[in-house]
Design a protein around this motif. Structure first.
Motif, PDB file in Angstrom:
ATOM      1  N   GLU A   1      44.886  12.904  10.029  1.00  0.00           N
ATOM      2  CA  GLU A   1      45.144  12.416   8.681  1.00  0.00           C
ATOM      3  C   GLU A   1      43.806  12.302   7.946  1.00  0.00           C
ATOM      4  OE1 GLU A   1      47.626   8.969   8.495  1.00  0.00           O
ATOM      5  OE2 GLU A   1      49.227   9.910   9.701  1.00  0.00           O
TER       6      GLU A   1
ATOM      7  N   GLU B   1      41.774  11.137   4.513  1.00  0.00           N
ATOM      8  CA  GLU B   1      41.733  10.370   3.263  1.00  0.00           C
ATOM      9  C   GLU B   1      40.471  10.786   2.513  1.00  0.00           C
ATOM     10  OE1 GLU B   1      42.790   6.099   3.058  1.00  0.00           O
ATOM     11  OE2 GLU B   1      40.742   5.844   2.265  1.00  0.00           O
TER      12      GLU B   1
ATOM     13  N   THR C   1      41.991   8.679  -4.891  1.00  0.00           N
ATOM     14  CA  THR C   1      42.078   8.812  -3.434  1.00  0.00           C
ATOM     15  C   THR C   1      43.274   9.692  -3.087  1.00  0.00           C
ATOM     16  OG1 THR C   1      41.036   6.681  -3.007  1.00  0.00           O
ATOM     17  CG2 THR C   1      42.405   7.593  -1.251  1.00  0.00           C
TER      18      THR C   1
ATOM     19  N   LYS D   1      45.457  11.476   0.124  1.00  0.00           N
ATOM     20  CA  LYS D   1      45.732  11.468   1.555  1.00  0.00           C
ATOM     21  C   LYS D   1      46.615  12.660   1.903  1.00  0.00           C
ATOM     22  CE  LYS D   1      45.529   6.418   2.036  1.00  0.00           C
ATOM     23  NZ  LYS D   1      46.250   5.195   2.479  1.00  0.00           N
TER      24      LYS D   1
END
Length: 599
Positions: free
Chosen positions: A45, A47, A112, A114
């Motif tokens: 993952e 970010e 941001t 993700k």
């Protein structure tokens, strides 16, 4: 210059003199955090935060290929669940084409994003994650903001469970191995990252620090590798007169069966078979791979075709010079082992014969010129099919052979004063160091001619841009050698098809251009059932008792239907060459030989 132009220029100068640092545009700050909550399922993952924004929109892009591997791989296909937030609220981030996401940033200073990356292809050019480790091929992991390829970024790695080590050429932040920084995206995309519990050993070569990260175990001897890898590094550095790195990282993936490598600016990724190190052939093969990929830190990563940098990460970057970039590197991987004292002269000549045999036994060498092989790498080299052997030639193999020819030409023409080494160093010094750019076709040709002391138009017309048969004995003769084909007088017949012998069904896997099978229409995918009514149980015995001119009836099953194809056997054109010494070699030939082989 007209008077009003001068006034305007003066006013502009005063404007900049009066500007304060506070008025200057502040570059965006880019950071990534990488976590592995589902490493066992092959996911990371990511970010990504972009702050300091002062623009109405932001486009985030994923490269479609990785430098050094000339194929559009569409890395965006591995992205899942991309979302964006700003000021704690979700914002839209629609995908607008295959590798681009668009975000409206009017009134926003920070965004941001993700997303998840699926990584389950362990190769030197693609990412892989499981519970034991993560290999991040960075060009397929990190999005970049359009217009910001020159921007720096930081990467925070949050390890999975017991992972304790990071191996990469990226610089650490504050000594923290899990926090990395890249000065721009060209460096980031040229710096793969290995995370896990890999076995790491290190050594120094004349002030340059080397780390070797071994994943997957293996029967390697660290101390022996340290000595021999250092010899290779010293021999290669001697060609160019310097080692431009302060530190360099080898990432080695040891599997049951593995191979290949991919070069980077200050690192490389190698594939190896974990048990190959105990045999001399396997160990030498690994050292050849080390020599090949490490040589690339000069040839390609710095001394490069002009189109290979700065890179366009969204489309193909075409060059006709991969025969220099890769072919010469393939030549040097063998020459360096000889010059470093790791391989004997006979072993080196045997390696060159291997390249010669590959070229001469590939029908496509009569179809595709070497320069075209390079240009078409994007659509052919990485997409081979059943007819590839008939339509093309490898710029690795033929490039290595051409490298040998030019090396011998230069040594002979200069009476041993110069060699291909001098060309490589001259081009490195002139284009990478002085001009700070890549070279053109014409410029490298001029480099060859400078040291050969002659015009090479005819050589290029024949062997680079044309399809002329290579006159091996002319060039090998310079060193008192000749090429001998042990099968030149062979009268062995052949059907001209490769037939798999691995299972109960004997399936045709390739048909050679101009062969009996080609002429009579045997197809790839046909199951060879019988020859003259006798069932085929072993494909290797089909020619037993046969001779040239015999007509055989081949029964094949094609798409579930049986058919009988009459085939008249032809002579097998396969070559089996060797290099042998000429009798009564002259003092000049022996001097050329000594220079070439460092005898």
């Amino acid at each position: 210059m007209k008077k009003f132009q001068l006034i305007a220029l003066v006013n502009l100068i005063f404007l900049f003199m009066n500007a304060t640092p506070g008025n200057a545009a502040v570059p965006a700050k880019i950071s990534y955090t990488v976590t592995f909550p589902e490493a066992q399922a092959h996911y990371a993952e990511i970010e990504m935060t972009v702050s300091g924004l002062a623009q109405p929109s932001l486009e985030l892009k994923m490269p479609v290929w990785t430098p050094g591997s000339y194929l559009v791989r569409e890395f965006a296909k591995n992205i899942e669940s991309l979302t964006a937030t700003a000021n704690g609220k979700a914002i839209m981030a629609p995908k607008v084409n295959k590798n681009t996401w668009h975000i409206n940033t009017a009134g926003l200073t920070s965004v941001t994003v993700k997303y998840k990356i699926y990584a389950f292809e362990l190769s030197v050019r693609t990412s892989f994650i499981d519970a034991s480790h993560a290999f991040l091929s960075t060009s397929g992991v990190f999005l970049w903001p359009k217009g910001m390829l020159a921007s720096p970024s930081t990467i925070k790695i949050v390890p999975y469970k017991d992972w304790s080590k990071v191996s990469t050429s990226l610089e650490k932040v504050g000594g923290d191995a899990f926090t990395l920084t890249a000065p721009n995206y060209d460096i980031l995309y040229d710096s793969p990252i290995e995370v896990g519990t890999q076995d790491i050993f290190d050594f120094d070569v004349k002030g340059v620090h080397y780390d070797v990260a071994m994943y997957g175990g293996g029967n390697y001897d660290k101390e022996r590798l340290k000595v021999d890898m250092a010899k290779i590094i010293e021999a290669e550095s001697a060609v160019f007169g310097e080692n431009p790195n302060k530190h360099y990282t080898f990432i080695v993936h040891n599997k049951l069966r593995n191979g290949g490598g991919l070069e980077h600016l200050s690192s490389t990724v190698l594939g190896a078979s974990r048990n190959q190190y105990s045999s001399e052939a396997g160990y030498k093969g690994f050292l050849g791979l080390v020599a090949h990929e490490h040589f690339h830190l000069w040839n390609v990563k710095r001394l490069r075709p002009i189109v290979l940098g700065p890179f366009d990460y969204e489309t193909e970057n075409y060059t006709t010079n991969l025969w220099i970039a890769e072919g010469f590197t393939a030549y040097y991987q063998n020459l360096i082992l000889r010059h470093a004292g790791i391989a004997g002269a006979d072993a080196f000549l045997g390696d060159m014969v291997g390249d010669i045999n590959t070229v001469e036994n590939t029908p496509g060498t009569k179809v595709q010129p070497l320069a075209e092989s390079s240009f078409d790498a994007w659509i052919k080299s990485y997409r081979p099919n059943e007819n590839t052997i008939n339509t093309g030639i490898s710029y690795y193999d033929k490039g290595a052979v051409v490298g040998m020819l030019l090396d011998l030409e230069i040594i002979n023409s200069t009476n041993g004063k110069s060699s291909l080494d001098d060309v490589m160093k001259y081009m490195y010094d002139t284009y990478y160091k002085a001009k700070k750019r890549g070279y053109t076709d014409a410029e490298f040709k001029a480099g060859f001619e400078k040291f050969a002391g002659k015009n090479l138009d005819d050589f290029y017309a024949k062997y680079i841009n044309g399809l002329a048969p290579i006159d091996y004995n002319k060039y090998l003769g310079y060193a008192g050698y000749k090429l001998t084909d042990d099968l030149a007088n062979s009268m062995d017949p052949t059907i001209g098809a490769s037939i798999s012998n691995a299972g109960p069904k004997k399936i045709v896997t390739a048909v050679i251009r101009g062969s009996a099978a080609w002429i009579q229409g045997i197809n790839v995918g046909d199951e060879v059932v019988s020859i003259d009514g006798t069932p085929v149980t072993d494909a290797t015995t089909i020619m037993n008792g046969k001779k040239i001119g015999d007509q055989i009836n081949v029964t094949v099953s094609r798409d579930g239907q049986a058919m009988i194809i009459p085939v008249t056997l032809l002579r097998n054109p396969r070559q089996k060459n060797r290099i042998e010494e000429l009798p009564n070699a002259t003092p000049k030939q022996l001097a050329v030989r000594a220079k070439w082989l460092k005898l």
